[in-house]
Design a protein around this motif. Sequence first.
Motif, PDB file in Angstrom:
ATOM      1  N   THR A 100       0.847  -1.183   0.000  1.00  0.00           N
ATOM      2  CA  THR A 100       0.000   0.000   0.000  1.00  0.00           C
ATOM      3  C   THR A 100       0.888   1.241   0.000  1.00  0.00           C
ATOM      4  O   THR A 100       1.802   1.358   0.823  1.00  0.00           O
ATOM      5  CB  THR A 100      -0.928   0.039   1.225  1.00  0.00           C
ATOM      6  N   LEU A 101       0.615   2.151  -0.921  1.00  0.00           N
ATOM      7  CA  LEU A 101       1.347   3.417  -1.001  1.00  0.00           C
ATOM      8  C   LEU A 101       0.395   4.570  -0.707  1.00  0.00           C
ATOM      9  O   LEU A 101      -0.692   4.645  -1.279  1.00  0.00           O
ATOM     10  CB  LEU A 101       1.981   3.585  -2.383  1.00  0.00           C
ATOM     11  N   THR A 102       0.787   5.440   0.193  1.00  0.00           N
ATOM     12  CA  THR A 102       0.046   6.677   0.439  1.00  0.00           C
ATOM     13  C   THR A 102       1.001   7.848   0.230  1.00  0.00           C
ATOM     14  O   THR A 102       2.173   7.779   0.610  1.00  0.00           O
ATOM     15  CB  THR A 102      -0.514   6.730   1.862  1.00  0.00           C
ATOM     16  N   SER A 103       0.505   8.912  -0.366  1.00  0.00           N
ATOM     17  CA  SER A 103       1.356  10.075  -0.619  1.00  0.00           C
ATOM     18  C   SER A 103       0.490  11.322  -0.661  1.00  0.00           C
ATOM     19  O   SER A 103      -0.720  11.252  -0.911  1.00  0.00           O
ATOM     20  CB  SER A 103       2.110   9.915  -1.941  1.00  0.00           C
ATOM     21  N   SER A 104       1.109  12.462  -0.409  1.00  0.00           N
ATOM     22  CA  SER A 104       0.386  13.728  -0.491  1.00  0.00           C
ATOM     23  C   SER A 104       1.376  14.873  -0.589  1.00  0.00           C
ATOM     24  O   SER A 104       2.532  14.765  -0.170  1.00  0.00           O
ATOM     25  CB  SER A 104      -0.526  13.927   0.731  1.00  0.00           C
ATOM     26  N   GLU A 119       4.673  14.079   1.650  1.00  0.00           N
ATOM     27  CA  GLU A 119       4.933  12.885   2.440  1.00  0.00           C
ATOM     28  C   GLU A 119       4.641  11.645   1.615  1.00  0.00           C
ATOM     29  O   GLU A 119       3.808  11.658   0.701  1.00  0.00           O
ATOM     30  CB  GLU A 119       4.125  12.889   3.735  1.00  0.00           C
ATOM     31  N   LEU A 120       5.340  10.569   1.980  1.00  0.00           N
ATOM     32  CA  LEU A 120       5.202   9.305   1.267  1.00  0.00           C
ATOM     33  C   LEU A 120       5.260   8.182   2.295  1.00  0.00           C
ATOM     34  O   LEU A 120       6.131   8.170   3.166  1.00  0.00           O
ATOM     35  CB  LEU A 120       6.343   9.142   0.251  1.00  0.00           C
ATOM     36  N   GLY A 121       4.321   7.252   2.189  1.00  0.00           N
ATOM     37  CA  GLY A 121       4.299   6.122   3.107  1.00  0.00           C
ATOM     38  C   GLY A 121       4.117   4.814   2.359  1.00  0.00           C
ATOM     39  O   GLY A 121       3.382   4.751   1.361  1.00  0.00           O
ATOM     40  N   LEU A 122       4.773   3.756   2.830  1.00  0.00           N
ATOM     41  CA  LEU A 122       4.670   2.430   2.221  1.00  0.00           C
ATOM     42  C   LEU A 122       4.415   1.391   3.300  1.00  0.00           C
ATOM     43  O   LEU A 122       5.109   1.352   4.328  1.00  0.00           O
ATOM     44  CB  LEU A 122       5.960   2.068   1.479  1.00  0.00           C
ATOM     45  N   LEU A 123       3.404   0.553   3.073  1.00  0.00           N
ATOM     46  CA  LEU A 123       3.154  -0.632   3.882  1.00  0.00           C
ATOM     47  C   LEU A 123       3.385  -1.833   2.973  1.00  0.00           C
ATOM     48  O   LEU A 123       2.674  -2.016   1.980  1.00  0.00           O
ATOM     49  CB  LEU A 123       1.719  -0.632   4.419  1.00  0.00           C
ATOM     50  N   ASN A 127       4.078  -6.051   2.722  1.00  0.00           N
ATOM     51  CA  ASN A 127       4.099  -7.379   3.327  1.00  0.00           C
ATOM     52  C   ASN A 127       4.532  -8.394   2.262  1.00  0.00           C
ATOM     53  O   ASN A 127       3.698  -9.076   1.668  1.00  0.00           O
ATOM     54  CB  ASN A 127       2.712  -7.743   3.873  1.00  0.00           C
ATOM     55  N   PRO A 128       5.832  -8.505   2.002  1.00  0.00           N
ATOM     56  CA  PRO A 128       6.299  -9.371   0.911  1.00  0.00           C
ATOM     57  C   PRO A 128       6.120 -10.862   1.192  1.00  0.00           C
ATOM     58  O   PRO A 128       6.106 -11.668   0.261  1.00  0.00           O
ATOM     59  CB  PRO A 128       7.784  -9.012   0.798  1.00  0.00           C
ATOM     60  N   ALA A 129       6.010 -11.235   2.466  1.00  0.00           N
ATOM     61  CA  ALA A 129       5.851 -12.649   2.831  1.00  0.00           C
ATOM     62  C   ALA A 129       5.082 -12.718   4.136  1.00  0.00           C
ATOM     63  O   ALA A 129       4.965 -11.727   4.867  1.00  0.00           O
ATOM     64  CB  ALA A 129       7.218 -13.320   2.966  1.00  0.00           C
ATOM     65  N   ARG A 130       4.575 -13.923   4.449  1.00  0.00           N
ATOM     66  CA  ARG A 130       3.820 -14.079   5.681  1.00  0.00           C
ATOM     67  C   ARG A 130       4.681 -13.799   6.905  1.00  0.00           C
ATOM     68  O   ARG A 130       4.170 -13.378   7.956  1.00  0.00           O
ATOM     69  CB  ARG A 130       3.241 -15.501   5.769  1.00  0.00           C
ATOM     70  N   TRP A 131       5.993 -13.978   6.787  1.00  0.00           N
ATOM     71  CA  TRP A 131       6.885 -13.814   7.934  1.00  0.00           C
ATOM     72  C   TRP A 131       7.545 -12.440   7.998  1.00  0.00           C
ATOM     73  O   TRP A 131       8.310 -12.170   8.930  1.00  0.00           O
ATOM     74  CB  TRP A 131       7.977 -14.890   7.903  1.00  0.00           C
ATOM     75  N   LEU A 132       7.252 -11.558   7.031  1.00  0.00           N
ATOM     76  CA  LEU A 132       7.922 -10.261   6.987  1.00  0.00           C
ATOM     77  C   LEU A 132       6.921  -9.151   6.662  1.00  0.00           C
ATOM     78  O   LEU A 132       6.189  -9.239   5.677  1.00  0.00           O
ATOM     79  CB  LEU A 132       9.032 -10.279   5.927  1.00  0.00           C
ATOM     80  N   ARG A 133       6.924  -8.100   7.496  1.00  0.00           N
ATOM     81  CA  ARG A 133       6.064  -6.950   7.271  1.00  0.00           C
ATOM     82  C   ARG A 133       6.896  -5.674   7.452  1.00  0.00           C
ATOM     83  O   ARG A 133       7.583  -5.517   8.475  1.00  0.00           O
ATOM     84  CB  ARG A 133       4.873  -6.970   8.243  1.00  0.00           C
ATOM     85  N   LEU A 134       6.838  -4.784   6.464  1.00  0.00           N
ATOM     86  CA  LEU A 134       7.647  -3.572   6.459  1.00  0.00           C
ATOM     87  C   LEU A 134       6.753  -2.340   6.390  1.00  0.00           C
ATOM     88  O   LEU A 134       5.707  -2.347   5.735  1.00  0.00           O
ATOM     89  CB  LEU A 134       8.612  -3.574   5.267  1.00  0.00           C
ATOM     90  N   ASN A 135       7.189  -1.272   7.040  1.00  0.00           N
ATOM     91  CA  ASN A 135       6.403  -0.039   7.091  1.00  0.00           C
ATOM     92  C   ASN A 135       7.374   1.134   7.116  1.00  0.00           C
ATOM     93  O   ASN A 135       8.229   1.214   8.012  1.00  0.00           O
ATOM     94  CB  ASN A 135       5.523  -0.051   8.348  1.00  0.00           C
ATOM     95  N   GLY A 136       7.272   2.027   6.151  1.00  0.00           N
ATOM     96  CA  GLY A 136       8.174   3.174   6.105  1.00  0.00           C
ATOM     97  C   GLY A 136       7.468   4.433   5.667  1.00  0.00           C
ATOM     98  O   GLY A 136       6.465   4.376   4.939  1.00  0.00           O
ATOM     99  N   SER A 137       7.941   5.582   6.107  1.00  0.00           N
ATOM    100  CA  SER A 137       7.352   6.861   5.693  1.00  0.00           C
ATOM    101  C   SER A 137       8.401   7.958   5.794  1.00  0.00           C
ATOM    102  O   SER A 137       9.345   7.869   6.587  1.00  0.00           O
ATOM    103  CB  SER A 137       6.147   7.223   6.566  1.00  0.00           C
ATOM    104  N   ILE A 138       8.230   8.982   4.985  1.00  0.00           N
ATOM    105  CA  ILE A 138       9.099  10.158   5.019  1.00  0.00           C
ATOM    106  C   ILE A 138       8.243  11.393   4.793  1.00  0.00           C
ATOM    107  O   ILE A 138       7.292  11.366   4.000  1.00  0.00           O
ATOM    108  CB  ILE A 138      10.224  10.069   3.962  1.00  0.00           C
ATOM    109  N   ASN A 139       8.540  12.449   5.530  1.00  0.00           N
ATOM    110  CA  ASN A 139       7.792  13.705   5.434  1.00  0.00           C
ATOM    111  C   ASN A 139       8.791  14.845   5.299  1.00  0.00           C
ATOM    112  O   ASN A 139       9.642  15.049   6.174  1.00  0.00           O
ATOM    113  CB  ASN A 139       6.921  13.898   6.675  1.00  0.00           C
ATOM    114  N   TYR A 140       8.692  15.560   4.182  1.00  0.00           N
ATOM    115  CA  TYR A 140       9.550  16.716   3.922  1.00  0.00           C
ATOM    116  C   TYR A 140       8.691  17.971   4.001  1.00  0.00           C
ATOM    117  O   TYR A 140       7.564  18.008   3.486  1.00  0.00           O
ATOM    118  CB  TYR A 140      10.188  16.620   2.539  1.00  0.00           C
TER     119      TYR A 140
END
Length: 820
Positions: A611-615, A659-663, A665-678
Motif C-alpha cells: 500500500t502506497l500513500t502520498s500527499s 509525504e510518502l508512506g509504504l506498507l 508485506n512481501p511474505a507471511r513472515w515479513l512486514r515492512l512499514n516506512g514513511s518520510i515527510n519533507y
Amino acid sequence: MILKLKTSIVFFFLCTLSIFAQKSELSGKVVDADQNFPLEYATISVIDAETKETVNGGVTNIQGEFKFKVPKGLYDLKVEYISFETKMFENIDLTSNKNMGTIKLGFEAADLEEVVVTAETTTVDVRLDKKIYNIGKDLTTSGATITDALANVPSVDVDVEGGISLRGNENVRILINGKPSAIAGFGSTDVLRQLPADAIDKVEVITSPSARYDAEGTAGILNIILKRDKTLGFNGSVRAYVGTPLNQGVSVNANARTDKFNIFTNLGYSKRKPDGNAYFENDYTSNNSVYDNLMEEREYKRNRENYNANIGSTYFINDTTQITLSYFTRFGDDVDKTFNDTYRYNAGSLSSQTLRTEDEREDENSHQVSLNFEKKYDREGHKLTADIQYSIDNEKTSNFIDENELFANQDNIVTESLTEKTDEKDFLVQADYVLPMGEAQFEAGFRGNYKNEKNDYILYDENNLGDFVLNDSVSNVFEYDRNITAVYSQYGNKFGDFSFLLGLRFEHTQLKGKTTPYGDVADIPGDIELDFDKNFKGLFPTVNLTYELSEDQNVTLGYNRRINRPRSWYINPFPSRSSRTNIFQGNPGLEPAYSDAFDIGYLKRWGKELTLTSSVYYQKETDSFERVQEDTGQTTSDGIPIIRSIPINLSSNERYGAELGLLYNPARWLRLNGSINYYKFVTEGDFNGVNYDADNESFFARFSSKVDLPWSIQWQTNAFYRGARENAQTKTEPIASLNLALSKDILNDNATISLNVSDLFNSRKRENRTITDQFTSYSEFQWRERQITATFVYRFNQNKQMSRQQGRGQGNGDGGEGEF
C-alpha cells in the motif's frame, strides 16, 4: 515525474470512461450474524462462473461495505473473514447493477484452535477527510504510553519532551473518541505519558478536517480511538510490565455483554522513574552582564506514580436506541528532584559556581463523566447522537528551591518555597444528526465547550533571619475562561467514481483572563497588560474531494480553514521560575492565528502486499505564533542578565510539504512499514524592533519491520530520524533513535511475553543553538534515558485475533460519527 503521473492519470481516466458503459456494479454489506456489527476488512472475491478465475475483489470498509465494477457477465461471489464461516454465492447475473444486501457471517467456533493470526501490523484506510491507522500489534509499545504509540504513526512526530506535531507543525488538536477529554489532558500532552498504549484501537490522522470537527489546530487533528469490546459474554485481559530504569505497572481490561447491557472497565497502575538531563550555555555579547559566559548542568530525578480507571455501561433500549454512561478518573503522585549546577566565567576563568536544587511534589486528580445517547432510524446510516461531558482536574504543586554559592564565599543565594494550585472545569455538550439521501448524505450539529481555569501561584522567600516571607510582587492568581460555541452543516455525495464532502462551520470564542497580584506592584518583565476579555467569531469552510481511479487507487483533494487559539500557559503574564536566568513568560496580547490549507493525496494498493500513500500540501497562516528569546533588561541579585522566552504573533507563516508512506508485506513472515515527510516553512515578522524572517526546510522519516522467527517468536525494529531544523533565531540539530522488541505467544496463545528496548543507543536528545545581538545560547536536553521493559499479557475468554478485529468493527461508535 509529475508530468508523467498527470499523463497517466488522465489516460486512465479516459480509458475508464470509455468502458464504463460495459460494466456493472456489485455492492453489499458484510456483518456479524450474531450482533450485526459491520466486519471491516472482510475479503470479497468476484469469480468468473465459467473459468473460476478471480476477476476482481478487495476488502470491506469500516462500515462493512463493498462496491466493485466488473464487466457484464455471470459470476460467483466469495465472502471470507477470519474465524467466520465462508459464504459462496453462485451464478450471479451481472447484466445490470446488483446489490447483494446485507450478508451475515456466523462465527466458526470449531476452527478456534487453528486460526492463523494475520493483520497484526499497522494498516491504513483513507477517507474523504482523514487517514485511519489501525495500530495493530506494535511490539515496541508494550509497557509503553500513548505518547510512545503516537511516535510510530506516520505524519506524527513526538519530540523529546513529549510535544506532538503533525507534519512538523506543533499546533495539532488531540481528541479522544472524537471529543476533547480529560484523558488527553485538555490540550496538554503530559497526561498521554501516563496512560498505557494498549488502550488504543486506532489513530485517525486528520490533516484535512471536515466541518464536523473543531476548527482548532492549524496542523490538523489526531483522534485517538480507544478499545471497547462488544463481544457477548465476559472477556478481557491482564497486562503487567517491569523495566529499567524503573518502569512497572499493571492494567486490567474487562468486558461483560448481555442482550441488554454492555459493561466495560479499564483499570491501571504505573510507577516510573524516567530520569533525564540537560545542559545550557549562554555567551553574553552585550555590556549588560558581569559575566562573559554561563553554563548550567541539570539532572532530573523523577518518581511518578499513577492510577487510572475507566468504567462504563451501555444500555440497549431496543435494536435502534442505546445510551452509554462512563466515568474516567486518574490520580497522579509525582515527586521530582532537579539539580542545577551553574558555572560563571570571566575572561575564561571561573568566577562563581552555584548549586540549585528543586524538590517538587505534584498531586493531580482528574474526573470525567460522559453520557452518550444514540438513536438509529430505519435507513442505514440515519441517526442522531447526543453527548454531555463534564470534567474536573485539580493539580497542586509544591516546590522547595535552594541555591548556594559553592566556589567563593559559599553563601546562600536564594531559598524559596513555591506552591501552585490549578483547578480546571470543562463542560461539553454536543449533538450530531446524519441523514442519508441515496448516495448523498446531509449532516448538521452543535457543540458547546466551556472551560474555567484558576491558577493560584504563591512564592515565599527566606529572609536573613531564616523566616519565609510572602513575595507579593510575584505571587498572583490567574483566572481564565475559554468558551467556544459552534454549529456546522455539511453535505456529501457520490457520482460514479467521484465523491465530495462540502461543509461550513461557525465558531464563536471568548477568551477572558484576570490576573490578581498579591501585592500592589507586579514584578513582570516588559509592558504587558494583566487582564483581557476577547471575543471573536469566524466561518470555517471545508472541501474534500475523492476520485476513484480504480478499485485500488484514488486521488484526494482537501481544503480547510483553521484557527489556533492561545492556550492558558501562552497568555499567563507571570514568568516561570525554573531558572533565575532563563524564564518563560506568557503574552496576554497574543491574538488567534488563522490558516488556509490545501492537500492533494494519492493512494495505491497492490493486493494485500503493498500500500502506497502520498500527499503534497500547502498552508498559509496569518498572525502565527513564534517563541522568541530576548534580554529583559533585568538582572538577578548577583548581576546576571535575565533572558526570557515569550510567544508572539508574527505576520505570516507559509508551509510547503510532501509525504510518502509504504506498507509492504512481501511474505507471511515479513512486514515492512516506512514513511518520510519533507516540509519547508517561511516566516515573516518583527517584534520589539527585531526582524524574525526565516526560511528553512527539514524532514523526518521512520522505518518499521516485523519478522516472524522460528518457535513463534516475533522481532520488531522501529527506526526514526529527524533532520536539522531552523527558525528565525534557533537551529535544532538532527536526532535519531532506534527501538527493538521481541515477543512470543505462550499458554496455547492465551498469553504473550515480550521484551522491548526504547532508544537503544540513548541518542534521543534535543540540541538547540540560538544567536541574537545580545547573547548566544546553546542547550542540550534528554527527557528520558534508554528504557528496557518486559511485558506479560494474559487473555481470558478471548480469542486473540477476534478481540482485535471486533474492536475495529465498532466503527462509527467512537469518534467516527456520520462517516461518508
